[in-house]
Design an enzyme around this catalytic site. Structure first.
Site, PDB file in Angstrom:
ATOM      1  CD  GLN A   1      44.901  36.526  41.789  1.00 19.17           C
ATOM      2  OE1 GLN A   1      45.059  37.588  42.158  1.00 19.17           O
ATOM      3  NE2 GLN A   1      43.312  35.762  42.241  1.00 19.17           N
TER       4      GLN A   1
ATOM      5  CG  HIS B   1      49.782  37.474  44.268  1.00 15.67           C
ATOM      6  ND1 HIS B   1      48.321  37.880  44.643  1.00 15.67           N
ATOM      7  CD2 HIS B   1      49.731  37.174  42.756  1.00 15.67           C
ATOM      8  CE1 HIS B   1      48.013  37.944  43.370  1.00 15.67           C
ATOM      9  NE2 HIS B   1      48.948  37.425  42.751  1.00 15.67           N
TER      10      HIS B   1
ATOM     11  CB  CYS C   1      66.618  35.589  55.679  1.00 14.08           C
ATOM     12  SG  CYS C   1      68.174  36.938  56.183  1.00 14.08           S
TER      13      CYS C   1
ATOM     14  CB  CYS D   1      67.519  35.687  59.569  1.00 16.74           C
ATOM     15  SG  CYS D   1      68.539  34.307  58.465  1.00 16.74           S
TER      16      CYS D   1
ATOM     17  N   GLY E   1      35.890  34.380  43.967  1.00 17.00           N
ATOM     18  CA  GLY E   1      35.824  35.084  44.701  1.00 17.00           C
ATOM     19  C   GLY E   1      37.281  36.627  43.843  1.00 17.00           C
TER      20      GLY E   1
ATOM     21  N   PRO F   1      29.945  37.262  44.649  1.00 10.18           N
ATOM     22  CG  PRO F   1      29.810  38.384  45.820  1.00 10.18           C
ATOM     23  CD  PRO F   1      30.219  37.382  45.187  1.00 10.18           C
TER      24      PRO F   1
HETATM   25  P1  OAD Z   1      39.707  42.460  44.177  1.00  6.62           P
HETATM   26  O1  OAD Z   1      39.610  42.909  45.537  1.00  6.62           O
HETATM   27  O2  OAD Z   1      40.113  42.278  42.709  1.00  6.62           O
HETATM   28  O3  OAD Z   1      38.382  41.452  44.241  1.00  6.62           O
HETATM   29  C1  OAD Z   1      37.467  41.132  45.011  1.00  6.62           C
HETATM   30  C2  OAD Z   1      36.676  39.903  44.335  1.00  6.62           C
HETATM   31  O4  OAD Z   1      36.309  39.414  45.071  1.00  6.62           O
HETATM   32  C3  OAD Z   1      35.580  40.435  43.275  1.00  6.62           C
HETATM   33  O5  OAD Z   1      35.286  40.481  42.171  1.00  6.62           O
HETATM   34  C4  OAD Z   1      34.374  41.072  44.423  1.00  6.62           C
HETATM   35  O6  OAD Z   1      33.005  40.942  43.661  1.00  6.62           O
HETATM   36  C5  OAD Z   1      34.913  39.186  45.087  1.00  6.62           C
HETATM   37  N1  OAD Z   1      34.145  39.062  46.179  1.00  6.62           N
HETATM   38  C6  OAD Z   1      33.796  40.462  47.197  1.00  6.62           C
HETATM   39  N2  OAD Z   1      32.949  39.280  48.522  1.00  6.62           N
HETATM   40  C7  OAD Z   1      32.532  38.401  47.803  1.00  6.62           C
HETATM   41  C8  OAD Z   1      32.473  36.763  48.315  1.00  6.62           C
HETATM   42  N3  OAD Z   1      31.651  36.578  50.133  1.00  6.62           N
HETATM   43  N4  OAD Z   1      32.262  35.640  47.776  1.00  6.62           N
HETATM   44  C9  OAD Z   1      33.275  35.840  46.839  1.00  6.62           C
HETATM   45  N5  OAD Z   1      33.904  36.677  46.059  1.00  6.62           N
HETATM   46  C10 OAD Z   1      33.568  38.069  46.923  1.00  6.62           C
HETATM   47  O7  OAD Z   1      41.019  40.937  44.515  1.00  6.62           O
HETATM   48  P2  OAD Z   1      41.531  39.651  43.718  1.00  6.62           P
HETATM   49  O8  OAD Z   1      40.599  38.912  42.365  1.00  6.62           O
HETATM   50  O9  OAD Z   1      42.172  38.472  44.849  1.00  6.62           O
HETATM   51  O10 OAD Z   1      48.291  41.227  44.683  1.00  6.62           O
HETATM   52  O11 OAD Z   1      43.239  40.771  43.499  1.00  6.62           O
HETATM   53  C11 OAD Z   1      44.024  39.947  43.618  1.00  6.62           C
HETATM   54  C12 OAD Z   1      45.256  40.432  43.462  1.00  6.62           C
HETATM   55  O12 OAD Z   1      45.237  41.982  43.619  1.00  6.62           O
HETATM   56  C13 OAD Z   1      45.844  40.411  44.789  1.00  6.62           C
HETATM   57  O13 OAD Z   1      46.164  39.034  45.165  1.00  6.62           O
HETATM   58  C14 OAD Z   1      46.750  41.874  45.119  1.00  6.62           C
HETATM   59  C15 OAD Z   1      45.778  42.323  44.891  1.00  6.62           C
HETATM   60  O14 OAD Z   1      47.103  43.583  43.916  1.00  6.62           O
HETATM   61  C16 OAD Z   1      49.246  41.504  45.064  1.00  6.62           C
HETATM   62  O15 OAD Z   1      48.963  41.835  46.243  1.00  6.62           O
HETATM   63  C17 OAD Z   1      50.292  41.008  44.466  1.00  6.62           C
HETATM   64 ZN    ZN Z   2      69.720  35.261  56.944  1.00  7.85          ZN
END
Ligand code: OAD
Ligand code: ZN
Length: 272
Positions: free
Chosen positions: A108, A126, A134, A174, A212, A239
């Site tokens: 993501q 994502h 463009c 572009c 993560g 974690p």
């Molecule tokens: P989140 O910020 O929702 O979650 C991050 C996760 O990483 C949490 O569960 C933390 O506990 C964990 N975490 C923190 N530090 C860590 C480490 N060192 N090692 C392993 N895990 C760790 O992020 P996502 O689940 O990626 O979407 O969020 C999903 C989507 O929400 C993103 O892609 C973005 C956002 O809105 C869009 O922009 C469309």
């Molecule tokens: Zn173009």
């Protein structure tokens, strides 16, 4: 002996037998590269309001109202993104690919760090901040991360006005049609990219590493469930939380940049 040695050993033994593992990654994987996650304390959604900047319409309206306030925040984020480097978790995933065990990384994250670490099969549901699209002809173009960001920062610094049309000039133009480009990333309300490939990799893998992610954003959060339904072993590294308890075989409550290198070390010991 570390606190989670038993879990590390279990994960190592499962992965040693794997021939077609998939990793499904979220922002936590890049946390140790200095990039803030979204939902942890102090994360991006603590600093910015997703309803204000998470959608294209919202972002346009918010920039009209309070660009002056947002520009320094964006500048800081650009600097963080410019300076980030792949961490030991990214490198371990690249090693697992070289060992012929990990076949696909689904992420993501938009920061390009999986590719820079050396993974070659990366499905970015994502999008990727280093790829511009463009707005007029739809042409996509890849850029090197650091020069792209440093040029954008220089242009942003030189701006006198922060109207949307001024801000749009910080992205490259572009080369086909001369129109404005935007980063090819998915905002809320936009279609997720490459989903059929992500499902295919999830439904055919023998092991899924879930790394993560808070598991609150769909459809990415369905992937571990699809993997389990298709018979894969599911290993979760996070974690602070496990959003996939129902389908988890091994849960390691550690940072991915710490747990993954330990798992690899264990796999090498087991092989020798
Ligand atoms: P989140 O910020 O929702 O979650 C991050 C996760 O990483 C949490 O569960 C933390 O506990 C964990 N975490 C923190 N530090 C860590 C480490 N060192 N090692 C392993 N895990 C760790 O992020 P996502 O689940 O990626 O979407 O969020 C999903 C989507 O929400 C993103 O892609 C973005 C956002 O809105 C869009 O922009 C469309
Ligand atoms: Zn173009």
């Amino acid at each position: 002996m570390g606190e989670w040695d038993k879990e590390i050993a279990e994960a190592a033994s499962i992965l040693s037998r794997a021939k077609n593992a998939t990793a499904s990654c979220g922002a936590g994987v890049s946390a140790e590269s200095g990039i803030a996650t979204f939902r942890d304390p102090g994360g991006i959604w603590d600093i910015l309001n997703p309803s204000e900047v998470g959608t294209v319409d919202g972002l346009i309206r918010t920039l009209e109202r309070k660009a002056k306030q947002l520009v320094p925040i964006f500048m800081d984020m650009l600097t963080t993104f410019e300076q980030a480097e792949p961490n030991p978790g990214h490198h371990a995933l690249a090693d697992l690919e070289k060992m012929g065990i990990l076949k696909t990384v689904i992420t993501q994250n938009t920061d390009n760090l999986h590719r820079e670490a050396g993974n070659t099969e990366v499905i970015e549901v994502h999008g990727n901040l280093c790829r511009m699209v463009c707005l007029s002809c739809g042409r996509q173009r890849w850029f090197e991360r650091k020069p792209l960001i440093s040029e954008a920062k220089a242009k942003l610094k030189a701006l006198k006005k922060f109207k949307l049309q001024d801000l749009m000039t910080i992205a490259p133009q572009c080369t086909l049609c001369g129109s404005m480009m935007r980063p090819d990333v998915v905002m809320f309300g936009e279609a997720v990219q490459d989903l059929p490939r992500a499902y295919q990799a999830s439904q055919t893998c023998d092991v899924m590493l879930v790394l993560g992610t808070s598991g609150v954003v769909y459809p990415a959060a369905y992937l571990p469930i699809e993997a389990k339904k298709a018979g894969a072993s599911v290993i979760v590294i996070n974690p602070t939380e496990n959003a996939f308890e129902n389908v988890t075989d091994v849960y390691i409550p550690m940072k991915s940049g710490e747990a993954l290198p330990l798992i690899l070390e264990r796999m090498r010991e087991m092989a020798s």
